[in-house]
Write an enzyme that holds these catalytic residues in place. Sequence first.
Site, short mmCIF file in Angstrom:
data_model
loop_
_atom_site.label_atom_id
_atom_site.label_comp_id
_atom_site.label_asym_id
_atom_site.label_seq_id
_atom_site.Cartn_x
_atom_site.Cartn_y
_atom_site.Cartn_z
N PRO A 2 0.82 -1.20 0.00
CA PRO A 2 0.00 0.00 0.00
C PRO A 2 0.86 1.26 0.00
CG PRO A 2 -0.48 -1.45 1.88
CD PRO A 2 0.79 -1.91 1.27
N GLU A 3 0.76 2.01 -1.05
CA GLU A 3 1.36 3.34 -1.07
C GLU A 3 0.24 4.35 -0.90
OE1 GLU A 3 4.45 4.50 -3.48
OE2 GLU A 3 5.34 2.54 -3.75
N HIS A 91 -3.35 -14.48 9.46
CA HIS A 91 -2.71 -13.17 9.64
C HIS A 91 -3.71 -12.05 9.89
CE1 HIS A 91 1.01 -15.08 8.55
NE2 HIS A 91 0.51 -15.47 7.39
N ARG A 109 3.26 -9.75 7.07
CA ARG A 109 4.66 -9.43 7.46
C ARG A 109 4.75 -8.57 8.70
NH1 ARG A 109 7.20 -8.94 1.36
NH2 ARG A 109 6.18 -10.82 0.68
N ARG A 151 22.83 19.50 -1.49
CA ARG A 151 22.63 18.12 -1.02
C ARG A 151 22.98 17.14 -2.14
NH1 ARG A 151 17.30 17.54 2.65
NH2 ARG A 151 18.01 15.40 2.60
#
Length: 270
Positions: A2-3, A91, A109, A151
Site C-alpha cells: 500500500p502506497e 494473519h 509481514r 545536497r
Amino acid sequence: MPELPEVETILRGISPHLIGQKVHAVHVRQSRLRWPVPDKLAQILTGQTIDAVKRRAKYLLLRTSAGSLMIHLGMSGSLRIVNDEIPPGKHDHVDICLDGLTLRFRDPRRFGSMFWLDPGSDSHPLLDKLGPEPFSGMFNGEYLYRITRKRRVAVKQLIMNSQVVAGVGNIYANEALFRAGIRPDRAAGRISRIRYENLAECIKKVLSDAIKQGGTTLRDFSGGHGQPGYFQQSLNVYGRGNQTCVVCLRPLKVIRLGQRSTVFCNRCQT
DNA sequence: AAATTCTCCTGAAGGC
DNA sequence: TGCCTTCAGGAGAATT
C-alpha cells in the site's frame, strides 16, 4: 504494497461503512506488529462511535470522541470490511466489530502498526515529523529546489524521504522520475529549478492517476477475497527491469538505491 | 545536519 | 514434491 494511492483508495472504500458506526467489540489476536498494539486499545475503543476517517501520508486515522486510532499498513497490511461471521485467517490480527460488519486488519509481514492518539490533537511524534502532503500547495518545485541546494543524496532517495514529502514510496518514486525524465541517481543538488517544477507536477500527477485507477482495481472492500491490484498495467518502469522502455524501446536499467530496487531508462532520463 | 545502514517479518519465486 | 536460499520492502532507529 500500500502506497499513498492505495491508502487513499482504502480510505474511500471503508469510510462509508465506518462513519457513524458504534464499535461493539475489538479483538486483538496478535499485538506484535512493528510496534506493540496499545494494551488499552480494546478497552478505550469499545463503545465509541467513529466520527471520521482521515489520511495523513500513509497513515489512516479513525476518529472518535475518546481519541483516534492511527493505522499504518506497512507493506503487506490490508483493511477489509467483512461479515462478522467470516472466521479470521492466520494473519488477521485485529478485528474492529461494528453493527453486523467487522473492519479486519490483516498483515502477514507485520510491518504495519497501530497507535492511539489522545482526543483533539491528531498529534503524534511520527506524524509531526512528516513533510508536506504531495497534493498540498506547500509541495511544489520551488520547495524541492530550495531544500536541496548542496545536497548530494540521490533524488529518488530524497523524494522517498517522508520528511521531505509524505507518502511517496518506491513504486511512484520510480514512476514519477520516469515521467519527469530525471535519472533516479542524480544528485538532488544538481537539478535545476525548472526540472524540479516538472518533477513536483509529475509526482502529483502519478499519484492522482493511481488514485483514479484505484477506484477500478481496488474497489472490493467487502468480501474476503481478492488481492488489491498494483496498477501493473499503467506502470512504465517499476517491475519492468530489463524490459523495453515504452518511449525509446531500449532496455530499462536496474540499480539499487538505498536498498530499493530502482528502474529507469538510460536514454530518456538524464 | 546529512547520509547510510540496520531492523522488523513472511510469502513468493527460483534452484536443486 | 519439497526443502533451501534469495528477494521484496516502509520507514523509524541506529550508526557513521
